[in-house]
Scaffold this motif. Structure first.
Motif, PDB file in Angstrom:
ATOM      1  N   GLY A  19      42.533  46.837  35.199  1.00 18.94           N
ATOM      2  CA  GLY A  19      41.815  47.083  33.955  1.00 18.94           C
ATOM      3  C   GLY A  19      40.432  46.458  33.909  1.00 18.94           C
ATOM      4  N   ARG A  20      40.051  45.743  34.942  1.00 17.27           N
ATOM      5  CA  ARG A  20      38.728  45.118  35.010  1.00 17.27           C
ATOM      6  C   ARG A  20      37.759  46.063  35.695  1.00 17.27           C
ATOM      7  NH1 ARG A  20      37.955  40.195  32.431  1.00 17.27           N
ATOM      8  NH2 ARG A  20      39.872  39.009  32.461  1.00 17.27           N
ATOM      9  N   TRP A  21      36.473  45.795  35.543  1.00 17.74           N
ATOM     10  CA  TRP A  21      35.423  46.650  36.094  1.00 17.74           C
ATOM     11  C   TRP A  21      34.713  45.948  37.238  1.00 17.74           C
ATOM     12  CZ3 TRP A  21      34.599  51.579  34.353  1.00 17.74           C
ATOM     13  CH2 TRP A  21      35.281  51.940  33.185  1.00 17.74           C
ATOM     14  N   CYS A  22      34.264  46.734  38.218  1.00 19.01           N
ATOM     15  CA  CYS A  22      33.493  46.206  39.336  1.00 19.01           C
ATOM     16  C   CYS A  22      32.386  47.196  39.667  1.00 19.01           C
ATOM     17  CB  CYS A  22      34.384  45.972  40.551  1.00 19.01           C
ATOM     18  SG  CYS A  22      35.057  47.480  41.257  1.00 19.01           S
ATOM     19  N   PHE A  23      31.479  46.801  40.554  1.00 17.26           N
ATOM     20  CA  PHE A  23      30.422  47.715  40.971  1.00 17.26           C
ATOM     21  C   PHE A  23      30.250  47.658  42.478  1.00 17.26           C
ATOM     22  CE2 PHE A  23      28.253  43.724  40.016  1.00 17.26           C
ATOM     23  CZ  PHE A  23      27.417  43.544  41.112  1.00 17.26           C
ATOM     24  N   VAL A  24      29.769  48.771  43.018  1.00 22.09           N
ATOM     25  CA  VAL A  24      29.464  48.896  44.437  1.00 22.09           C
ATOM     26  C   VAL A  24      28.028  49.378  44.538  1.00 22.09           C
ATOM     27  CG1 VAL A  24      30.030  50.098  46.583  1.00 22.09           C
ATOM     28  CG2 VAL A  24      31.859  49.465  44.997  1.00 22.09           C
ATOM     29  N   ILE A  25      27.233  48.721  45.383  1.00 21.63           N
ATOM     30  CA  ILE A  25      25.843  49.096  45.562  1.00 21.63           C
ATOM     31  C   ILE A  25      25.641  49.611  46.987  1.00 21.63           C
ATOM     32  CG2 ILE A  25      23.468  48.237  45.721  1.00 21.63           C
ATOM     33  CD1 ILE A  25      24.094  46.325  43.481  1.00 21.63           C
ATOM     34  N   GLN A  35      31.989  44.214  43.838  1.00 25.06           N
ATOM     35  CA  GLN A  35      31.743  42.881  43.297  1.00 25.06           C
ATOM     36  C   GLN A  35      32.095  42.854  41.825  1.00 25.06           C
ATOM     37  OE1 GLN A  35      27.827  41.356  44.137  1.00 25.06           O
ATOM     38  NE2 GLN A  35      27.668  42.603  45.964  1.00 25.06           N
ATOM     39  N   GLY A  36      32.616  41.740  41.386  1.00 29.90           N
ATOM     40  CA  GLY A  36      32.825  41.533  39.966  1.00 29.90           C
ATOM     41  C   GLY A  36      34.242  41.737  39.497  1.00 29.90           C
ATOM     42  N   ASN A  37      34.477  41.177  38.346  1.00 31.27           N
ATOM     43  CA  ASN A  37      35.749  41.273  37.657  1.00 31.27           C
ATOM     44  C   ASN A  37      35.414  41.250  36.162  1.00 31.27           C
ATOM     45  OD1 ASN A  37      38.509  41.446  37.517  1.00 31.27           O
ATOM     46  ND2 ASN A  37      38.837  39.248  37.651  1.00 31.27           N
ATOM     47  N   THR A  39      34.932  42.496  32.150  1.00 35.67           N
ATOM     48  CA  THR A  39      35.806  42.995  31.091  1.00 35.67           C
ATOM     49  C   THR A  39      35.335  44.324  30.512  1.00 35.67           C
ATOM     50  OG1 THR A  39      34.624  41.658  29.464  1.00 35.67           O
ATOM     51  CG2 THR A  39      36.607  40.709  30.440  1.00 35.67           C
ATOM     52  N   SER A  40      34.039  44.653  30.699  1.00 36.83           N
ATOM     53  CA  SER A  40      33.540  45.924  30.170  1.00 36.83           C
ATOM     54  C   SER A  40      32.668  46.642  31.194  1.00 36.83           C
ATOM     55  CB  SER A  40      32.718  45.692  28.899  1.00 36.83           C
ATOM     56  OG  SER A  40      31.482  45.095  29.217  1.00 36.83           O
ATOM     57  N   MET A  41      32.596  47.947  31.036  1.00 37.53           N
ATOM     58  CA  MET A  41      31.767  48.753  31.926  1.00 37.53           C
ATOM     59  C   MET A  41      30.295  48.395  31.759  1.00 37.53           C
ATOM     60  SD  MET A  41      31.573  52.896  32.403  1.00 37.53           S
ATOM     61  CE  MET A  41      31.035  53.235  30.753  1.00 37.53           C
ATOM     62  N   LEU A  42      29.862  48.149  30.548  1.00 33.10           N
ATOM     63  CA  LEU A  42      28.472  47.808  30.278  1.00 33.10           C
ATOM     64  C   LEU A  42      28.066  46.511  30.981  1.00 33.10           C
ATOM     65  CD1 LEU A  42      25.904  48.552  28.773  1.00 33.10           C
ATOM     66  CD2 LEU A  42      26.762  47.279  26.818  1.00 33.10           C
ATOM     67  N   GLU A  43      28.937  45.535  30.964  1.00 32.67           N
ATOM     68  CA  GLU A  43      28.675  44.260  31.636  1.00 32.67           C
ATOM     69  C   GLU A  43      28.523  44.477  33.146  1.00 32.67           C
ATOM     70  OE1 GLU A  43      30.608  39.767  31.694  1.00 32.67           O
ATOM     71  OE2 GLU A  43      31.786  41.439  30.951  1.00 32.67           O
ATOM     72  N   ALA A  44      29.376  45.300  33.722  1.00 38.10           N
ATOM     73  CA  ALA A  44      29.298  45.597  35.155  1.00 38.10           C
ATOM     74  C   ALA A  44      28.005  46.339  35.484  1.00 38.10           C
ATOM     75  CB  ALA A  44      30.509  46.410  35.591  1.00 38.10           C
ATOM     76  N   GLN A  45      27.619  47.297  34.645  1.00 37.09           N
ATOM     77  CA  GLN A  45      26.388  48.057  34.873  1.00 37.09           C
ATOM     78  C   GLN A  45      25.158  47.153  34.810  1.00 37.09           C
ATOM     79  OE1 GLN A  45      26.830  50.952  31.749  1.00 37.09           O
ATOM     80  NE2 GLN A  45      27.539  52.529  33.168  1.00 37.09           N
ATOM     81  N   ALA A  46      25.114  46.274  33.828  1.00 35.49           N
ATOM     82  CA  ALA A  46      23.969  45.387  33.668  1.00 35.49           C
ATOM     83  C   ALA A  46      23.837  44.438  34.861  1.00 35.49           C
ATOM     84  CB  ALA A  46      24.100  44.594  32.374  1.00 35.49           C
TER      85      ALA A  46
END
Length: 59
Positions: A19-25, A35-37, A39-46
């Motif tokens: 249920g957590r969000w991450c990002f790949v570059i 990377q990342g764990n 709580t929101s998609m917006l936080e991961a995007q930023a």
């Protein structure tokens, strides 16, 4: 630079099974691991955009 010589850059935001969000570059043909764990998609995007700007400054 022509469009076929531009390095490929992309940012993907994904939701993990927990249920957590991450990002790949993908920057200049190199894919950095998820990377990342967040709580929101917006936080991961930023955060992903911030990391990408940092990579661009290194060049």
């Amino acid at each position: 630079m022509t469009s076929d010589k531009k390095p490929e850059t992309s940012v993907s935001v994904e939701k993990r099974q927990n249920g957590r969000w991450c990002f790949v570059i993908k920057f200049r043909g190199v894919t950095y691991p998820a990377q990342g764990n967040f709580t929101s998609m917006l936080e991961a995007q930023a955060t992903a955009q911030s990391v990408l700007k940092g990579l661009e400054k290194q060049v």
